[in-house]
Scaffold this active site. Structure first.
Site, PDB file in Angstrom:
ATOM      1  N   ASP A  16       0.829  -1.199   0.000  1.00 51.98           N
ATOM      2  CA  ASP A  16       0.000   0.000   0.000  1.00 51.98           C
ATOM      3  C   ASP A  16       0.873   1.262   0.000  1.00 51.98           C
ATOM      4  O   ASP A  16       1.864   1.339   0.735  1.00 51.98           O
ATOM      5  CB  ASP A  16      -0.851  -0.039   1.280  1.00 51.98           C
ATOM      6  CG  ASP A  16      -1.919   1.018   1.327  1.00 51.98           C
ATOM      7  OD1 ASP A  16      -2.792   1.004   0.452  1.00 51.98           O
ATOM      8  OD2 ASP A  16      -1.878   1.853   2.248  1.00 51.98           O
ATOM      9  N   GLU A  18       1.705  -0.651  -4.994  1.00 50.00           N
ATOM     10  CA  GLU A  18       0.717   0.371  -5.334  1.00 50.00           C
ATOM     11  C   GLU A  18       1.465   1.694  -5.298  1.00 50.00           C
ATOM     12  O   GLU A  18       1.616   2.314  -4.254  1.00 50.00           O
ATOM     13  CB  GLU A  18      -0.431   0.395  -4.315  1.00 50.00           C
ATOM     14  CG  GLU A  18      -1.521   1.366  -4.743  1.00 50.00           C
ATOM     15  CD  GLU A  18      -2.126   2.215  -3.638  1.00 50.00           C
ATOM     16  OE1 GLU A  18      -3.183   2.793  -3.860  1.00 50.00           O
ATOM     17  OE2 GLU A  18      -1.531   2.323  -2.543  1.00 50.00           O
TER      18      GLU A  18
HETATM   19  C1  GLC Z   1      -4.183   3.026  -0.630  1.00 50.13           C
HETATM   20  C2  GLC Z   1      -5.390   2.139  -0.506  1.00 50.13           C
HETATM   21  C3  GLC Z   1      -6.548   2.967  -0.071  1.00 50.13           C
HETATM   22  C4  GLC Z   1      -6.239   3.564   1.281  1.00 50.13           C
HETATM   23  C5  GLC Z   1      -4.934   4.350   1.236  1.00 50.13           C
HETATM   24  C6  GLC Z   1      -4.421   4.651   2.607  1.00 50.13           C
HETATM   25  O1  GLC Z   1      -4.313   3.967  -1.628  1.00 50.13           O
HETATM   26  O2  GLC Z   1      -5.610   1.464  -1.709  1.00 50.13           O
HETATM   27  O3  GLC Z   1      -7.749   2.247  -0.018  1.00 50.13           O
HETATM   28  O4  GLC Z   1      -7.272   4.406   1.684  1.00 50.13           O
HETATM   29  O5  GLC Z   1      -3.922   3.619   0.597  1.00 50.13           O
HETATM   30  O6  GLC Z   1      -3.933   3.500   3.223  1.00 50.13           O
END
Ligand code: GLC
Length: 542
Positions: free
Chosen positions: A209, A281
């Site tokens: 994440d 991500e």
């Molecule tokens: C990422 C996740 C999202 C979350 C954010 C903070 O972007 O995919 O759902 O709110 O991180 O952890």
């Protein structure tokens, strides 16, 4: 579907499960209205039959759920809403029995404000080693009543919150998600232990994440806004110009030291058998910046959001394919493709909704499934679900509370499995799930679409099966003719019509079509708008 000797993740189809919205056993802390781990386990045969290779499960750790699990209070336990560690072990074991890999979601940028470390930091006070695990700073102004810098939270408002003793702490997301200070070696050690804990339990990989956020520029200086955007929220400006603007000043994102973290994790994963993997991500801005996360000694994969961000245009799709391969080849990484996830508007709706949105969504998916690399799919897209207009009183996304903007709840509505009315088999009984499901979903359930020719579910099943037969290649030829995208993968030709008129097709046996196509004797003469096909030279079978 990988060839022998090739890591499984290089061309895997990965299915994203949003834990609270996939399926509920009704027997864990959240009751029948909230999805749980036994619910997922009970539905794994469905995923095996769909034809996916791996399941990525969004965070199920102990959490106060302010951001639905992306606010972790204990990385080594399961939230009682969703089950127990035994349930996690059962899920992983059952998945492996069925030939499915399991990817756990790791949240290293921030903890919950209920994590023991943050509580200790608040109790210990300014200057303490406990505070040094996070980014606590004194405020600006004579009495320190202004935040230490001008950074804004991704969820709206300032990225700093003041605590009673006068200091401020940084949170790039919600107030309840304090950012860790990754320059402090204790943090890296803690996360290595977390990785090993889940690897030892059998996790095949991690979805990381906010992978581009971990290390901040040490000065924590102000962010400079591009000319003409002064005074606007930098996160909105960034979103609007995600692809176009590469000159954005971002002292909080994509810092070089972040890559050291992933080099260390690469070494940790290498201690384990079975080609374990990380997928980043990282909302980095260019294909090259994304490629930096998948250099040979870092992560194995990174989400390619450029595919998701492309408009309905053959040229835009072609440009993304070309630039993606150009960026991935030099680092030896295989690309990934994604159209939907739990943070974005579902792609049926992005493409306009209704019959046309669905036709385009099916066509884009079929095209993406023919591209070499991994394909990531979000639960419910195989049913053709649209974004739901969630009533204000039912919204739960923290960004809704911070900004008053609609937020992400509309793509998180629980999956409809069967029956004519909510909860559509999501959980036992008749209770509406945590976000109410629409009343007109009876025709979209798994049950209603199974075995029905032309249904979106059967299209996904057929496409995932046919994908296994595609020639193994590392590259494709891509060209655009008018508003038609043509992709050649070995002897299979994929044609996607993004234009408004029917176009002639090259001769060939029709392997798959995303929508109705006239095909006399298995050969189609022309392709309607908003439709994609896979073709193979007539008379050739393998
Ligand atoms: C990422 C996740 C999202 C979350 C954010 C903070 O972007 O995919 O759902 O709110 O991180 O952890």
């Amino acid at each position: 579907m990988s060839a022998p000797g090739r890591e499984w993740w290089r061309d895997a189809v990965v299915y994203q499960v949003y834990v609270r919205s996939f399926a509920s056993s009704g027997e864990r802390g959240g009751g029948p209205g909230i999805g749980d781990l036994p619910g997922i386990t009970s539905r794994l045969p469905y995923l095996r039959d769909l034809g996916v290779d791996a399941v990525w499960i969004t965070p199920f750790y102990t959490s106060p759920q302010h951001d639905h699990g992306y606010d972790v209070a204990d990385y080594l336990d399961v939230d009682r809403l969703f089950g127990t560690l035994d349930d996690a072990d059962d899920l992983i074991a059952r998945a492996h029995e069925l030939g499915l890999r399991v990817i756990v979601d790791l949240v290293p940028n921030h903890t919950s404000d209920e994590h023991a470390w943050f509580r200790a930091a608040l109790a210990a006070g300014p200057g303490s080693p406990e505070r040094a695990r996070y980014l606590f700073r004194d405020g600006r102004g004579a009495d320190g009543s202004e935040p230490p810098n001008n950074w804004r939270s991704v969820f709206g408002g300032p990225a700093w919150t003041r605590v009673p003793d006068g200091q401020w702490y940084l949170h790039l997301f919600d107030t309840t998600q304090p950012d860790l200070d990754w320059r402090n070696p204790e943090i890296g050690d803690m996360f290595e232990a977390v990785l090993r804990f889940w690897l030892d339990r059998g996790a095949d990989g991690f979805r990381v994440d906010v992978a581009h956020g971990l290390v901040k520029e040490a000065s924590l200086r102000d962010q400079e806004m591009p000319p003409g955007t002064e005074g606007r929220d930098p996160n909105r400006v960034r979103e609007e110009s995600m692809v176009a603007r590469t000159d954005f000043d971002e002292p909080m994102w994509d810092q070089p030291e972040t890559h050291d973290v992933y080099r260390r994790w690469h070494r940790v994963l290498a201690d384990y058998d079975g080609d374990r993997m990380d997928v980043a991500e990282a909302w980095a801005r260019t294909p090259e910046a994304i490629a930096a996360y998948v250099r040979p000694d870092e992560m194995q994969q990174a989400f390619n959001f450029l595919w998701l961000l492309a408009g309905w245009s053959a040229q835009e799709f072609a440009d993304v394919v070309t630039s993606t391969f150009a960026a991935m080849d030099p680092v030896g990484a295989s690309p990934t493709w994604v159209l939907s996830n739990h943070d974005v508007v579902r792609h049926v709706t992005r493409y306009g909704g209704g019959a046309q949105g669905l036709a385009r969504a099916r066509a884009a998916t079929l095209t993406m499934l023919a591209l070499p690399g991994s394909s990531y799919h979000y639960q419910g897209e195989e049913l053709g679900l649209e974004q739901v207009d969630v009533a204000p009183e039912d919204r739960q996304d923290p960004s809704w509370f911070r900004t008053g903007e609609v937020g992400r709840d509309g793509c998180r509505v629980p999956v409809p499995w069967s029956g004519d009315a909510p909860p559509y088999g999501f959980g036992p009984g008749t209770l509406q799930p945590w976000i109410p499901q629409p009343l007109d979903w009876a025709g979209l359930t798994v049950q209603a679409q199974t075995g029905v020719e032309g249904s979106t579910l059967e299209l996904y099943r057929a496409a995932l099966a046919a994908r296994r037969e595609l020639p193994a290649v590392d590259a494709v030829d891509v060209r655009v003719e008018a508003d038609v995208l043509v992709v050649e993968r070995g002897d299979v030709t994929v044609v996607l019509n993004c234009g408004t008129t029917e176009v002639p097709l090259p001769e060939g046996e029709l392997l798959l079509a995303s929508g109705p196509v006239d095909a006399a004797g298995g050969v189609a003469g022309s392709l309607p708008p908003d439709t994609a096909v896979w073709l193979r030279p007539a008379g050739r079978s393998r």
